[in-house]
Design an enzyme around this catalytic site. Structure first.
Site, PDB file in Angstrom:
ATOM      1  N   ASP A   3      34.168  57.740 -22.657  1.00  0.00           N
ATOM      2  CA  ASP A   3      33.430  56.014 -22.457  1.00  0.00           C
ATOM      3  C   ASP A   3      33.841  55.218 -23.787  1.00  0.00           C
ATOM      4  O   ASP A   3      33.248  55.975 -24.600  1.00  0.00           O
ATOM      5  CB  ASP A   3      32.778  56.977 -22.214  1.00  0.00           C
ATOM      6  CG  ASP A   3      31.473  56.218 -20.956  1.00  0.00           C
ATOM      7  OD1 ASP A   3      30.943  56.819 -20.208  1.00  0.00           O
ATOM      8  OD2 ASP A   3      31.426  55.136 -20.684  1.00  0.00           O
ATOM      9  N   ASP A  25      32.715  51.475 -20.946  1.00  0.00           N
ATOM     10  CA  ASP A  25      31.524  50.347 -20.693  1.00  0.00           C
ATOM     11  C   ASP A  25      30.868  48.771 -20.547  1.00  0.00           C
ATOM     12  O   ASP A  25      31.105  48.238 -21.744  1.00  0.00           O
ATOM     13  CB  ASP A  25      30.121  50.976 -21.178  1.00  0.00           C
ATOM     14  CG  ASP A  25      29.225  51.112 -20.716  1.00  0.00           C
ATOM     15  OD1 ASP A  25      28.347  51.605 -20.026  1.00  0.00           O
ATOM     16  OD2 ASP A  25      28.091  50.110 -21.387  1.00  0.00           O
ATOM     17  N   GLU A  60      33.552  48.961 -16.437  1.00  0.00           N
ATOM     18  CA  GLU A  60      33.054  49.182 -15.890  1.00  0.00           C
ATOM     19  C   GLU A  60      32.146  47.237 -16.035  1.00  0.00           C
ATOM     20  O   GLU A  60      31.896  47.414 -17.046  1.00  0.00           O
ATOM     21  CB  GLU A  60      31.402  49.989 -15.778  1.00  0.00           C
ATOM     22  CG  GLU A  60      30.582  50.123 -15.533  1.00  0.00           C
ATOM     23  CD  GLU A  60      29.129  50.051 -15.985  1.00  0.00           C
ATOM     24  OE1 GLU A  60      28.627  49.946 -17.316  1.00  0.00           O
ATOM     25  OE2 GLU A  60      28.270  50.695 -15.545  1.00  0.00           O
ATOM     26  N   HIS A  89      25.944  58.013 -13.139  1.00  0.00           N
ATOM     27  CA  HIS A  89      24.985  58.084 -13.563  1.00  0.00           C
ATOM     28  C   HIS A  89      23.481  58.014 -13.524  1.00  0.00           C
ATOM     29  O   HIS A  89      22.777  57.599 -14.074  1.00  0.00           O
ATOM     30  CB  HIS A  89      25.207  58.597 -15.294  1.00  0.00           C
ATOM     31  CG  HIS A  89      25.631  57.850 -15.593  1.00  0.00           C
ATOM     32  ND1 HIS A  89      27.437  57.351 -15.419  1.00  0.00           N
ATOM     33  CD2 HIS A  89      25.136  56.530 -16.752  1.00  0.00           C
ATOM     34  CE1 HIS A  89      27.183  55.475 -16.426  1.00  0.00           C
ATOM     35  NE2 HIS A  89      26.550  56.032 -16.973  1.00  0.00           N
ATOM     36  N   ASP A  90      24.058  56.356 -13.157  1.00  0.00           N
ATOM     37  CA  ASP A  90      22.767  54.982 -12.732  1.00  0.00           C
ATOM     38  C   ASP A  90      22.832  54.976 -11.842  1.00  0.00           C
ATOM     39  O   ASP A  90      21.855  54.130 -11.395  1.00  0.00           O
ATOM     40  CB  ASP A  90      24.111  53.775 -13.040  1.00  0.00           C
ATOM     41  CG  ASP A  90      24.217  54.154 -15.053  1.00  0.00           C
ATOM     42  OD1 ASP A  90      25.214  53.214 -15.760  1.00  0.00           O
ATOM     43  OD2 ASP A  90      23.201  54.327 -15.460  1.00  0.00           O
TER      44      ASP A  90
END
Ligand code: TEU
Ligand code: CA
Length: 577
Positions: free
Chosen positions: A112, A214, A271, A344-345
């Site tokens: 990540d 990210d 993302e 995870h969000d």
């Protein structure tokens, strides 16, 4: 939905297709995955111990959420050292062992990459804030307050409050689109960009196979950082930093500096919140683009009023199909879709859209079948494969995530007299905490997640929803995921075929047609808790046979399907190869 143009990949070029077009990715949120040292927090050793399980499931790639040193203000998305492992999770030696074990299983690792911002405890920021003329001052966004003492502009943080934090020592404010402990990096600075590329090469040299990047579409801000205009949740400044003016330039530079010339085909996924198809096409075009795929968010907002997380509403299936079809068609020729309903969000899709009271297993399998029958690379978020559900978030004490907690506290501060349970009813359904309860491995103490005290409560339903129990049950959600993954690996039409969504306006039916040469796949699904009428014959063709169902005794051919039972999801294939 009109059939997409020439999206089927000619058989001749299949062999040249990038490996990640047939891959299935599994996201590990490390602190909640598996704890090997008993401190109640997941770690790399726990992940190493579960690689055999993920290989059994058929996983090709692991996206590992951040394990770098971090104050954990945003659970690791606030990085204070890009070239190490936080002792919380282990060591670089553990990391090297993980890479070695994964590669031995022919699995690949995506790190990540969080480079829109660092932690405020990163040495770069500590230097930058030390004085106005520090060489790294310009590695971040420092601006004077306005004459009236207000913030440099009216941008709002995505974690509530102003996007600016004033620093008395140098009497300037710094930009943070997220928490005040996550200052934004200034990508206009070529030295900063060089330092990021150097760090990326360091991880690739260590054996990493790519990156999940990210909020990568936030890194280019509009010159002058102008005030946001307009009203509503989208007037928080995002108009001036989403897919900004130099984004493609920066990412092309990153591609040249980091990825080109590597001795293996890497995977990069960006993302990109609020990205539209045109952005994604530009970013993932195989010739001119810089990324292989992106995470778009449009389908994650169809059940939100005004696309704001804190105004959830019931899912209207045609809206989901319209968005999914739009993205399937939009990237049918150039670019490539990521496919996800969980991460995870996001709250667990099964709790969000399924029926966990009456049709837990059927709806979990139906939601999985729908996702995996689209064209693109599927992402399985940890625990999704066993049908995990949202945990109980009773009070604000259960809100451990900075976004949820900040929102609750900011709303309560704005109106202290309001009823806390009424406010929890707003926060509870979409809180990111819903995805972060520990993975349920068995029916034993703490669901086999830890021998210590788990950092977050284990969902009480772990007694029946867990890997060990489901591994022993061939009709479990887990075995269904394993079957869907195998179908993709074994059938070019699922991996590469064109996709067409049918019956778009139907409020219950989700129908996907896949085609590649003489191969076809047909999915008929009922996304409701009531029976649904369907004219299966309309989708019939020679040789189609049932290869996946979430009920016993489903019809073997589509022409025999007249009604679908609640959440019944069927896949027919011809000829399987
Ligand atoms: O999330 C980016 C993002 O879109 C956030 O606004 C978040 O998804 C929010 O819930 C949207 O409503 C990434 C990471 O996935 C997230 O965990 C981090 O908190 C965030 O960036 C900052 O690094
Ligand atoms: Ca641990």
């Amino acid at each position: 939905m009109a059939a997409p143009t020439s999206s089927a990949t000619p058989e001749a070029t299949l062999a040249t297709q990038a490996w990640w077009k047939r891959a299935v990715v599994y996201q590990v949120y490390p602190r909640s995955f598996s704890d090997a040292n008993g401190d109640g927090i997941g770690d790399l050793r726990g992940l190493i111990d579960r690689i055999d399980y993920l290989a059994w499931l058929g996983i090709d790639v692991i996206w590992l959420s951040p394990v770098y040193p971090s104050p954990q203000d945003d659970n690791g998305y606030d990085i204070s050292d890009y070239r190490d492992i936080d002792p919380l999770f282990g060591s670089l030696a553990d990391f090297d062992e993980l890479i070695e074990k994964m590669h031995a299983h022919d699995m690949r690792l995506l790190m990540d990459l969080v480079v829109n911002h660092t932690s405020d405890e990163h040495p770069w920021f500590i230097e930058s804030r030390s004085s106005r003329n520090n060489p790294k001052r310009d590695w971040y966004y420092w601006r004077d307050r306005k004459a009236d003492g207000s913030a440099p502009n009216n941008w709002q943080s995505r974690f509530s409050g102003s996007a600016w934090e004033h620093d008395e020592a140098t009497d300037q404010s710094y930009l943070h689109l997220f928490s005040r402990k996550q200052p934004d990096l200034n990508w206009e600075n070529p030295e900063l960009r060089g330092a990021v590329y150097d760090m990326m090469r360091w991880w690739l040299d260590r054996g990493v196979d790519g990156f999940r990047m990210d909020v990568i579409n936030f890194i280019s801000k509009v010159d002058g950082l102008p005030d946001a205009t307009g009203t509503g949740p989208s007037s928080d400044g995002r108009q001036h930093y989403i897919h900004g003016p130099r984004l493609l330039e920066f990412l092309s530079e990153m591609r040249r500096e980091v990825f080109d010339g590597r001795d293996k085909v890497l995977l990069t996924v960006g993302e990109t919140p609020q990205a539209i198809v045109d952005h994604a096409t530009a970013l993932t075009d195989e010739k001119s683009g810089a990324l292989n795929m992106v995470f778009q968010f449009a389908h994650m907002q169809v059940d939100q009023i005004g696309a704001t997380r804190w105004a959830p509403t019931a899912l209207e299936l045609p809206k989901l199909k319209a968005v999914m079809g739009h993205w399937q068609d939009g990237l049918a020729v150039a670019g490539w879709n990521s496919l996800y309903f969980n991460n995870h969000d996001q709250p667990r899709a099964l709790s969000r859209w399924g029926n966990t009271s009456r049709y837990h297993v059927q709806s979990a399998k139906a939601i999985a079948t729908i996702l995996h029958m689209h064209r693109g690379t599927p992402y399985v978020y940890q625990g999704e494969e066993i049908g995990m559900t949202n945990p109980e978030l009773k009070t604000v004490d259960d809100l451990l995530d900075i976004q949820s907690r900040n929102y609750y506290l900011s709303r309560m501060a704005a109106d202290p007299a309001q009823d806390s349970e009424a406010l929890m009813r707003i926060v509870r359904p979409m809180a990111r905490d819903n995805a972060r309860s520990p993975v349920q491995w068995d029916a034993g103490t703490n669901a086999g997640f830890t021998t210590g005290t788990p950092w977050m409560a284990i969902n009480p339903n772990y007694k029946t929803i867990n890997v060990e129990t489901e591994k022993a049950d061939p009709n479990s959600v887990l075995h269904h995921y394993r079957h869907l993954i195998a179908l993709r690996h074994e059938n070019d039409v699922i991996a590469y075929g064109s996709s067409t969504l049918e019956a778009l306006d139907d409020p219950q039916l989700y129908i996907i047609i896949r085609a590649l040469g003489d191969q076809r796949a047909v999915m008929l699904a009922n996304v409701s808790s009531e029976p649904a009428m369907v004219d299966g014959a309309a989708y019939a063709s020679a040789g189609l046979n049932l290869v996946s169902s979430n009920y016993e005794d489903s019809p073997r051919q589509p022409e025999a399907v007249k009604t679908l039972r609640p959440w019944e999801a069927l896949v027919f294939l011809s000829p399987a190869r």
